[in-house]
Design an enzyme around this catalytic site. Structure first.
Site, PDB file in Angstrom:
ATOM      1  N   LYS A 160      25.034  45.556 -18.457  1.00 29.09           N
ATOM      2  CA  LYS A 160      25.617  46.647 -19.238  1.00 29.09           C
ATOM      3  C   LYS A 160      24.540  47.567 -19.824  1.00 29.09           C
ATOM      4  O   LYS A 160      24.781  48.753 -20.030  1.00 29.09           O
ATOM      5  CB  LYS A 160      26.494  46.080 -20.360  1.00 29.09           C
ATOM      6  CG  LYS A 160      27.695  45.271 -19.871  1.00 29.09           C
ATOM      7  CD  LYS A 160      28.839  46.142 -19.371  1.00 29.09           C
ATOM      8  CE  LYS A 160      30.033  45.326 -18.883  1.00 29.09           C
ATOM      9  NZ  LYS A 160      31.006  46.120 -18.123  1.00 29.09           N
TER      10      LYS A 160
ATOM     11  N   GLU B  48      34.308  51.154 -26.062  1.00 25.09           N
ATOM     12  CA  GLU B  48      35.267  50.054 -26.064  1.00 25.09           C
ATOM     13  C   GLU B  48      34.500  48.794 -25.670  1.00 25.09           C
ATOM     14  O   GLU B  48      33.448  48.874 -25.043  1.00 25.09           O
ATOM     15  CB  GLU B  48      36.366  50.311 -25.023  1.00 25.09           C
ATOM     16  CG  GLU B  48      36.043  49.879 -23.583  1.00 25.09           C
ATOM     17  CD  GLU B  48      34.926  50.699 -22.934  1.00 25.09           C
ATOM     18  OE1 GLU B  48      34.580  51.778 -23.458  1.00 25.09           O
ATOM     19  OE2 GLU B  48      34.389  50.266 -21.890  1.00 25.09           O
TER      20      GLU B  48
ATOM     21  N   SER C 262      25.495  38.894 -12.981  1.00 32.27           N
ATOM     22  CA  SER C 262      25.655  40.030 -13.880  1.00 32.27           C
ATOM     23  C   SER C 262      25.335  39.754 -15.335  1.00 32.27           C
ATOM     24  O   SER C 262      24.992  40.670 -16.076  1.00 32.27           O
ATOM     25  CB  SER C 262      27.089  40.572 -13.778  1.00 32.27           C
ATOM     26  OG  SER C 262      28.021  39.569 -14.109  1.00 32.27           O
TER      27      SER C 262
HETATM   28  C1  LIG Z   1      28.375  39.617 -17.588  1.00 34.81           C
HETATM   29  C2  LIG Z   1      29.470  40.527 -17.181  1.00 34.81           C
HETATM   30  N1  LIG Z   1      29.756  40.657 -15.881  1.00 34.81           N
HETATM   31  C3  LIG Z   1      30.734  41.454 -15.467  1.00 34.81           C
HETATM   32  C4  LIG Z   1      31.512  42.159 -16.352  1.00 34.81           C
HETATM   33  C5  LIG Z   1      32.627  43.003 -15.809  1.00 34.81           C
HETATM   34  O1  LIG Z   1      32.352  44.354 -15.889  1.00 34.81           O
HETATM   35  P1  LIG Z   1      32.012  45.186 -14.572  1.00 34.81           P
HETATM   36  O2  LIG Z   1      33.034  44.843 -13.568  1.00 34.81           O
HETATM   37  O3  LIG Z   1      32.071  46.590 -15.027  1.00 34.81           O
HETATM   38  O4  LIG Z   1      30.666  44.796 -14.104  1.00 34.81           O
HETATM   39  C6  LIG Z   1      31.254  42.073 -17.726  1.00 34.81           C
HETATM   40  C7  LIG Z   1      32.047  42.821 -18.723  1.00 34.81           C
HETATM   41  O5  LIG Z   1      32.010  42.573 -19.909  1.00 34.81           O
HETATM   42  C8  LIG Z   1      30.203  41.229 -18.142  1.00 34.81           C
HETATM   43  O6  LIG Z   1      29.905  41.078 -19.442  1.00 34.81           O
END
Ligand SMILES: Cc1ncc(COP(=O)(O)O)c(C=O)c1O
Ligand SMILES: Cc1ncc(COP(=O)(O)O)c(C=O)c1O
Lengths: 394, 255, 394, 255
Positions: free
Chosen positions: A95, A117, A376
């Site tokens: 993020k 948000e 992620s």
């Molecule tokens: C670690 C992590 N992965 C994935 C996501 C999902 O978001 P996005 O699909 O935009 O990557 C989030 C959202 O809070 C997250 O914190």
């Protein structure tokens, strides 16, 4: 910044990726969306802006994040798995890439405040962080249910100087936090930028956020080459709104790699959704027979969203990417497996992608394949929840 | 020029400031009686709010009312059925979010509005740029597409919007979602920019909470829309007679 | 690996740094200490070992960590502050550097298990992590008081496959966890390595851990040159056992930089201690008039230790480094300040170093000075505690 | 050869297996009476544990006893004062951790032991390599420095250690801290390696919990040390007479 791509190019002038995207916002917000598009195009073409963005990502956020060979998991599964380590980026997930770009843009537009948000709080913490760095004031909207589930993240944001507003409307989760941020934005659009957290919302957000996340894929592609791996057979990422997936896919869209997005079964906009309009975009949405938006239900607050970014809807429709869903029941096991075998506790969101890889190794993923997992985020934020689940308390 | 706009221009022609109350369809079982009471008390046209799960442009009052109505099972079809019992022929304008029509099918939705006696539609999250298909569908059914004008709308966009808005121009008094405010905000300026490029009736809405504010807004425009303040009393239990006297008080202020 | 240094050279053959250090262990453990010394010397001279150690630090732990200019803090204080970002290393602190080295060494020695002590849980989590990666079994000793204060870290270790043993003896905190780990080590020294978490304990631990942490200082020195800053006027680090301080000092020992270690006032071995012998080493210790070790008391579990590594005792005695103490009352303010101005929530340990910089800018730190802060860890682990304190609950 | 070793060699010369109980000094106000009772029951020498805050080589029983004694205010000085009332002349050996002596001052500590009638000292965390200063201080005071031999000690180190240990060689029966075990572990092997390079009396300790184990250990050595098992009954409230019968049972097993 991304090279021209056949499969993940810029949207058309209306902000459409194929049949999806666009700009479905109240007239009050249209000028801000138009201004933002101009500002983004201008900044993104400005080498000085790019230089600062990349410098802050490097010196402040810790980029490049490494690609880690997951040797023990690979051996277990009979495939070769590599992880792109967004969990090591400052604040613990991908993020931060996006918010650093957007806060720099905010300053460039002469605005002094950001709103955002947040679901689990990752995007909120990241926004509060990037805002603190630049001395921007920051307000974060968070569903009341989530403020209770993730009260420590609320306090982290407050420590960072942000104001957290609990959202009492609707299901009191992420979807409602977006609604509330939009409502707020209408009232303060003059000096406030809405720092949206995923590849969703009205044009130019889905495109801009993808661009700001594409550093994940560009780095990973170079790093896999450096490791002698070359193009992976699959690139796998979890999908909430879809920003981490879009970011990593962007580095491989024109390669031979299969692109795979993993949704939560309870928030599966591709699997269970149909075309619709919400939060400023036309995309795939979970909705009932009357067009009322359904509430998502997922073990992970970050995937607890009934929609998906419009570019993903397009990638699904065009067949360039595949989307699958993973149920809550497989997620905890995957989290434990990665922790025990590799010493990495992933976020619950990420654990969906891990679970799919574990489940499909030898079936949808042929043995011997090379797989890039976009890791992620880190699981620290989820540890209390996982403990409660394992103890049968939740 | 089609039906709704002709009706509203005629009203202005008669020197009457338009009073347009907003109801959330299906909020109470007898909601159609409320509509009738309002018309009886002097409302000139009525906005029929079709509840949506995610009312992004609405404040807490209409959010809550929408939710209650949805929980009671309201759908586009059900509220059109309800409307069949409406005893008046006052102009009706639907207000809802785009996904409701999109999901129903644009042409089918426009047809449904028309056959239910609804002559126009306000879709706050449908931007001018995205409105082409919907406008074509409505055109065929003689359903007016009403656009909103915000304080942030620059003269250039005002020109574009006045080119497409039908029935009336919805002038937002302020940069805010629906709710009750303390003054008429930027109403005068917004109406003036509309008038600079069009003579379509311009009505002020968003935050008009009292007869005094309605009078002030009407003084600089062709009419007012009264939403949250009305919905609030219904949420608090008002029946048809309270609705009637509530609207009557606004009517008195306007005349 | 470190160049020969005048001020931080290798200890003598008995493991002494000046008057401190040595090897005060039960005979049962002497062979293991001797074996470890041989194995470490051998590995540390082996380019293949070094290559693997550095590769794992890079691909797994995310090194190099960046050096971040802290612009807003600098402006506020009238000095130029740079932060070496160990908070961005995998698991959230510098502790990972050491455990990666020691677990690789464990495997090289043919042992299959590691044990460790931990206070707040950072070293325990790091050890569990590095052990998981290599498939080593892992047991962590943690004072019972700390297992309660930091129950989420206990669960993190368990997720990583480690066994956490609550220590019921003594003050039930870090000091007692070390005792208990030593007691355990006696029983299993054949196949188990004791992965000590700081520059303390018997020779070769203080030296080995410093060497394994010296990558902090080596990187930082290079990075400050790349940033055009050159040698900083001061290098400041918090000191529990002293590993992050030793690691960063190692890069600047022979430079003109003043080296400054910050202890917790309630665990100030240099400020309030005297020479003594504990946990295998001769060093400075807080003790009563009869030589009984005093219990440390600090807001931060990681500085809650009555001793200090022997090399620090030597650096203090020789005057090469300065040591100061910061009381609990200044720590929270410093944590908030860094969070709000820079978007970085530091660990409570690290916040001691921040507090000293804030307090002394303009006095002990001349205005205009360049200061390198070793940002040893992130504050996520401490957020619940800080919240309780600010709410007057703790 | 100095006093303690001469006494212990004489014991062996007389064909008697040495029985050496361990007491935590100051654990109870009448701890010196316990010592006397043990000697009355046939103990040949006594280990006087000087409590330390961080007894790294001790199991839970002695940890707890040390803590209680410390809380009661025991210090090196206080226990030496207590010992003045001891009515026997049996050999006494101190056991404690190095910091106690280091802090007291090595020469001063050795002198204090001697004047209190303590003829030797076991310092489990003082390695051979670090023991030089302490050995010199003790030498001056005729205090024997007793070293431990562990199952992990290789023959080469055994040779070094037998070169310096005085009074006796303390053979650890196992790789463990003090506590009660179920067998005599590696006692025989450890004693054999000691004997391979020295004829100093070798006593077995660590885990000797019952008369039967004591007999077995004594069968392969010159004597046994009984620690945790004894301290445990005192922690549980045993008085001098129970100590006497406890020690007597070990004596019977050895003879
Ligand atoms: C670690 C992590 N992965 C994935 C996501 C999902 O978001 P996005 O699909 O935009 O990557 C989030 C959202 O809070 C997250 O914190
Ligand atoms: C973040 C952090 N900094 C510092 C310390 C203190 O240890 P050391 O002095 O060995 O660096 C700890 C110990 O837990 C820690 O977690």
């Amino acid at each position: 910044m991304t090279e021209d791509s056949t499969f993940m190019s810029s949207p058309d002038e209306r902000g459409r990726f194929g049949n999806f995207g666009g700009r479905f916002v109240p007239e009050a917000l249209m000028p801000a969306c138009l201004e933002l598009e101009v500002a983004f195009r201008d900044a993104w073409a400005d080498p000085l802006f790019i230089e600062e963005y990349e410098r802050v990502l490097r010196d402040f956020a810790g980029r490049p994040t490494p690609v880690t060979p997951l040797d023990r998991l690979s051996e277990r599964l009979g495939i070769r798995v590599f992880a792109k380590r967004e969990d090591l980026a400052h604040t613990g997930s991908h993020k931060i890439n996006n918010v650093i770009g957007q806060t720099l843009l905010t300053r460039r537009m002469g605005k002094h405040r950001v709103i955002a948000e947040t679901g689990a709080g990752q995007h909120g913490v990241a926004t509060a962080t990037a805002a603190a760095r630049l001395g921007l004031s920051c307000t974060v909207f968070m569903g009341e249910v989530d403020t209770q589930r993730q009260s420590l993240n609320v306090f982290r944001m407050e420590l960072l100087g942000a104001t957290v507003v609990p959202v009492l409307s609707g299901s009191r989760t992420l979807k409602d936090a977006v609604n509330e941020a939009m409502r707020e934005w209408v009232t303060c659009v003059d000096d406030t930028h809405y720092c949206l957290g995923s590849v969703m919302g009205p044009h130019p957000f889905p495109w801009m956020v993808r661009e700001m996340q594409s550093i994940i894929g560009r780095e990973a592609s170079r790093q896999l080459n450096d490791l002698g791996v070359g193009t992976p057979d699959l690139v796998v990422a979890c999908v909430g709104g879809g920003s981490n997936a879009a970011g990593v896919f962007a580095g491989f869209a024109d390669s031979t790699a299969r692109l795979v997005g993993i949704e939560a079964a309870g928030g599966s906009a591709v699997g269970k959704g149909s075309p619709g309009v919400l939060h400023g975009m036309k995309s795939l949405l979970m909705q009932d027979e009357f067009g009322q938006i359904e509430e998502a239900h997922s073990i992970s607050a970050g995937l607890d969203y009934p929609g998906i970014g419009p570019e993903h809807a397009h990638l699904a429709e065009s067949g360039r990417a595949e989307y699958y869903a993973i149920g809550d029941e497989d997620v905890i096991d995957a989290l434990k497996l990665l922790s025990e075998l590799e010493g990495i506790i992933p976020a619950l969101e990420t654990a969906h992608a891990v679970a799919w890889i574990v489940k499909e190794a030898g079936t949808l993923i042929p043995l011997g394949s090379t797989v890039l997992l976009n890791l992620s985020g880190r699981g620290d934020k989820d540890v209390a929840q996982v403990r409660a689940i394992l103890r049968g308390e939740a | 020029m089609r039906t709704l706009e002709a009706q509203l221009r005629a009203l202005r022609g008669a020197g009457r400031k338009a009073l347009v109350p907003y109801f959330v369809a299906g909020l109470t079982p007898d909601w159609v009686r409320h509509v009738e009471a309002a018309i009886l008390a002097g409302a000139d046209a009525v906005e029929i709010g079709i509840p949506f799960s995610d009312p992004m442009m609405d404040g807490v009052v209409i959010q809550e009312a929408s939710l209650r109505s949805l929980n009671a099972g309201t759908t586009l079809d059900s509220l059109c059925t309800d409307l069949a019992s409406l005893s008046t022929t006052a102009p009706l304008v639907a207000m809802t979010y785009y996904n409701i029509f999109h999901h129903y099918g644009l042409e089918r939705a426009a047809g449904k509005l028309r056959t239910s006696g609804i002559g126009g539609a306000i879709v706050p999250d449908l931007s001018l740029e995205e409105s082409g298909e919907w406008r074509r569908a409505c055109e065929d059914q003689d359903v007016a597409t009403v656009f909103l004008f915000a304080p942030s709308t620059d003269p250039e966009r005002v020109r574009l919007l006045t080119g497409v808005t039908q029935g009336f121009a919805y002038a937002s008094a302020r940069m805010a979602v629906t709710g009750q405010a303390a003054d008429i905000g930027d109403a005068q300026r917004v109406v003036e920019t509309i008038r600079a490029s069009s003579d379509i009736p311009a009505y002020v809405g968003i935050g008009i909470a009292t007869p005094e504010m309605a009078r002030a807004a009407a003084a600089v425009s062709d009419g007012v829309i009264v939403g949250s303040a009305l919905v609030k009393i219904i949420l608090d239990g008002a029946g048809a007679s309270e609705v009637e006297s509530f609207i009557a008080s606004f009517r008195r202020a306007l005349d």
